[in-house]
Design an enzyme around this catalytic site. Structure first.
Site, PDB file in Angstrom:
ATOM      1  N   GLU A 107       0.816  -1.200   0.000  1.00 34.58           N
ATOM      2  CA  GLU A 107       0.000   0.000   0.000  1.00 34.58           C
ATOM      3  C   GLU A 107       0.857   1.262   0.000  1.00 34.58           C
ATOM      4  OE1 GLU A 107      -3.791  -2.075   2.247  1.00 34.58           O
ATOM      5  OE2 GLU A 107      -2.862  -0.330   3.180  1.00 34.58           O
ATOM      6  N   CYS A 120       3.597   8.369   1.348  1.00 34.45           N
ATOM      7  CA  CYS A 120       4.153   7.345   2.234  1.00 34.45           C
ATOM      8  C   CYS A 120       4.365   6.074   1.417  1.00 34.45           C
ATOM      9  CB  CYS A 120       3.194   7.102   3.390  1.00 34.45           C
ATOM     10  SG  CYS A 120       3.793   5.934   4.616  1.00 34.45           S
ATOM     11  N   CYS A 127       6.544  -7.059   6.453  1.00 31.02           N
ATOM     12  CA  CYS A 127       7.664  -6.449   7.168  1.00 31.02           C
ATOM     13  C   CYS A 127       8.517  -7.542   7.778  1.00 31.02           C
ATOM     14  CB  CYS A 127       7.164  -5.503   8.260  1.00 31.02           C
ATOM     15  SG  CYS A 127       8.511  -4.571   9.049  1.00 31.02           S
ATOM     16  N   CYS A 131       6.972  -5.456  15.095  1.00 32.96           N
ATOM     17  CA  CYS A 131       6.614  -4.568  16.192  1.00 32.96           C
ATOM     18  C   CYS A 131       5.203  -4.918  16.666  1.00 32.96           C
ATOM     19  CB  CYS A 131       6.698  -3.113  15.747  1.00 32.96           C
ATOM     20  SG  CYS A 131       8.374  -2.618  15.265  1.00 32.96           S
ATOM     21  N   CYS A 134       1.883  -2.911  15.466  1.00 34.18           N
ATOM     22  CA  CYS A 134       1.748  -2.530  14.054  1.00 34.18           C
ATOM     23  C   CYS A 134       1.037  -3.629  13.274  1.00 34.18           C
ATOM     24  CB  CYS A 134       3.129  -2.267  13.453  1.00 34.18           C
ATOM     25  SG  CYS A 134       3.079  -1.773  11.718  1.00 34.18           S
ATOM     26  N   GLY A 181       7.041  -2.265   5.726  1.00 36.48           N
ATOM     27  CA  GLY A 181       8.417  -2.727   5.683  1.00 36.48           C
ATOM     28  C   GLY A 181       9.395  -1.864   6.457  1.00 36.48           C
ATOM     29  N   GLU A 182      10.557  -2.426   6.729  1.00 36.20           N
ATOM     30  CA  GLU A 182      11.687  -1.734   7.350  1.00 36.20           C
ATOM     31  C   GLU A 182      12.675  -1.379   6.248  1.00 36.20           C
ATOM     32  OE1 GLU A 182      14.610   0.007   8.795  1.00 36.20           O
ATOM     33  OE2 GLU A 182      13.115  -0.431  10.332  1.00 36.20           O
ATOM     34  N   SER A 213      12.511   6.284   7.510  1.00 34.13           N
ATOM     35  CA  SER A 213      12.143   5.942   8.880  1.00 34.13           C
ATOM     36  C   SER A 213      12.602   4.530   9.195  1.00 34.13           C
ATOM     37  CB  SER A 213      10.626   6.044   9.053  1.00 34.13           C
ATOM     38  OG  SER A 213      10.238   5.623  10.348  1.00 34.13           O
ATOM     39  N   SER A 235      11.719   5.237  14.681  1.00 31.33           N
ATOM     40  CA  SER A 235      10.539   4.740  15.390  1.00 31.33           C
ATOM     41  C   SER A 235      10.981   4.267  16.776  1.00 31.33           C
ATOM     42  CB  SER A 235       9.915   3.585  14.597  1.00 31.33           C
ATOM     43  OG  SER A 235       9.460   4.048  13.337  1.00 31.33           O
ATOM     44  N   LEU A 236      10.827   5.128  17.763  1.00 34.05           N
ATOM     45  CA  LEU A 236      11.336   4.839  19.106  1.00 34.05           C
ATOM     46  C   LEU A 236      10.288   4.097  19.948  1.00 34.05           C
ATOM     47  CD1 LEU A 236      13.983   5.465  20.700  1.00 34.05           C
ATOM     48  CD2 LEU A 236      12.694   7.296  21.791  1.00 34.05           C
ATOM     49  N   HIS A 237       9.182   4.775  20.237  1.00 29.99           N
ATOM     50  CA  HIS A 237       7.979   4.180  20.842  1.00 29.99           C
ATOM     51  C   HIS A 237       8.123   3.762  22.298  1.00 29.99           C
ATOM     52  CE1 HIS A 237       6.612   4.348  16.775  1.00 29.99           C
ATOM     53  NE2 HIS A 237       7.377   3.350  16.373  1.00 29.99           N
ATOM     54  N   ASN A 313      -3.421   3.937  16.402  1.00 35.40           N
ATOM     55  CA  ASN A 313      -4.560   3.694  15.522  1.00 35.40           C
ATOM     56  C   ASN A 313      -4.995   2.238  15.675  1.00 35.40           C
ATOM     57  OD1 ASN A 313      -4.786   6.296  14.161  1.00 35.40           O
ATOM     58  ND2 ASN A 313      -2.784   5.813  13.289  1.00 35.40           N
ATOM     59  N   CYS A 356      -1.427   5.723  10.156  1.00 29.99           N
ATOM     60  CA  CYS A 356      -0.160   5.133  10.584  1.00 29.99           C
ATOM     61  C   CYS A 356      -0.387   3.829  11.334  1.00 29.99           C
ATOM     62  CB  CYS A 356       0.575   6.130  11.477  1.00 29.99           C
ATOM     63  SG  CYS A 356       2.174   5.566  12.043  1.00 29.99           S
TER      64      CYS A 356
END
Length: 382
Positions: A107, A120, A127, A131, A134, A181-182, A213, A235-237, A313, A356
């Site tokens: 997407e 984006c 991925c 995570c 996600c 994906g990373e 990112s 992407s810390l989180h 989300n 996101c």
């Protein structure tokens, strides 16, 4: 009875697959034209037709000789991913679902805001990381995308946006490698694609307007500074290793101290005074408490950064909930009082599942991760 031996008839010669010119950066396009006995300037000429004008038919290239057109038709093509569906949100967000060579779908999302239009872009089908919050990761992993499949998302979006009604006319001003994906796990193809985004004969975007990112693939991040100077988001989180090990499992391999050192190395290598964007998805009761903001302030006090808070989300059976508006506001105010530049990401395109963390595509999972996730869901519902 004697064995019967069947001899197959001679088959027709197998035709070599055509070379997809959408796969080539400027450097590789030059190499291609030199390899077929053509002048170097043909590379920039064809790049402009592909990326400036969205042309995929050699016959439409009016300043290219007939002889070269016929030559190219025999050995090359310009082929982007197949658009399976196009979705349009009430807030102006657009989402394209495109099928890649593996058969999986990824997407691509376009988010307009004022004069800014951010695309984006996905870098993998699924991925390779997992995570916990996600939905993309729950689909598992199939394959890295090729350059043609990555830059092809920009190519498709640019053509579609040029054809919308005048009152909705939009352009791509920014690209973020924040889709499925990373990116750093598909290093070479992502770097070549970003180079095309910034190339004057590609999309001519500023290095400040192309952002990669990462969740923290430290060795690749250290390598990144040797080959590009795009903007960086991380992407810390989570503000500590114990929590981040759960939310972002790659942290078990590359803990926060190593990640922060790699960020410092990359940002120190830039020639201008950009800052890293720290992405922090907030989940109710998980990482949005007063102790978490205190830990985050301490962790980032020496990191030139801006912090982007992202209210979670929701997606089915995630196990996480979106924090209240008051909780997000208190978290933001605490960071601002500590001197940080903090924004709260607006939720855009959630009516078409384009927000996101909601990108899922259709992934032919090779990891059995999606199978395990579905089994866990069924057990929880039993």
């Amino acid at each position: 009875m004697s064995d019967i031996i069947t001899v197959s008839s001679a088959s027709e010669p197998v035709q070599e697959p055509k070379i997809n010119l959408l796969d080539f950066s400027q450097e590789k396009m030059v190499e291609f034209f030199l390899s077929i006995g053509e002048k170097k300037f043909r590379a920039t000429q064809i790049l402009k037709w592909i990326h400036h004008f969205g042309v995929s038919d050699f016959d439409e290239m009016t300043n290219v000789s007939k002889a070269l057109k016929e030559k190219l038709k025999k050995i090359a093509e310009i082929r982007g991913p197949e658009v399976v569906n196009s979705l349009f949100s009430e807030d102006g967000t657009c989402k394209w679902i495109v099928r890649v060579a593996s058969g999986s779908c990824v997407e691509t999302v376009y988010i307009p805001e004022g004069k800014r239009g951010t695309l984006c872009v996905s870098s993998q089908a699924g991925c390779s990381l997992d995570c916990s919050f996600c939905s993309t990761g729950k689909q598992g992993f199939n394959s890295d995308l090729t350059v043609a499949e990555i830059i092809g998302q920009v190519w498709i979006a640019a053509k579609h946006l040029n054809n919308v009604p005048a009152k909705m006319d939009r352009s791509i001003t920014n690209v973020v490698m924040m889709g499925m994906g990373e990116p750093l796990m598909n290093f070479d193809n992502v770097v070549d694609s970003m180079n095309l985004m910034m190339d004057d004969f590609g999309y001519g975007l500023s290095k400040r307007r192309v952002t990669l990112s990462t969740s923290g693939v430290v060795p690749a991040l250290r390598k990144l500074g040797d080959v590009t100077d795009v903007s960086l988001a991380v992407s810390l989180h989570a503000p500590n290793d114990e929590l981040r090990n759960v939310l972002v499992p790659i942290n078990r391999k590359y803990p926060l101290a190593e990640l922060l050192d790699a960020i410092d190395q990359y940002m120190s290598g830039l020639r201008d005074k950009r800052v890293v964007t720290i992405e922090y998805t907030m989940m109710a009761g998980i990482n949005d408490q007063p102790e978490h903001v205190e830990q985050l302030i301490k962790l980032l006090k020496k990191v030139p950064c801006k912090i982007n808070l992202i209210p979670f989300n929701p997606f089915p059976h995630s196990g996480y909930e979106r924090p209240s508006g008051n909780a997000v506001r208190r978290f933001q105010e605490s960071l601002q009082l500590a001197g940080f530049n903090v924004t709260v990401r607006k939720t855009r395109g959630d009516d078409i599942d384009a927000a996101c963390g909601q990108l899922v595509g259709q992934v032919a999972d090779k990891t059995r991760r999606s199978e395990r996730y579905q089994s866990a869901r069924q057990l929880s519902e039993a």
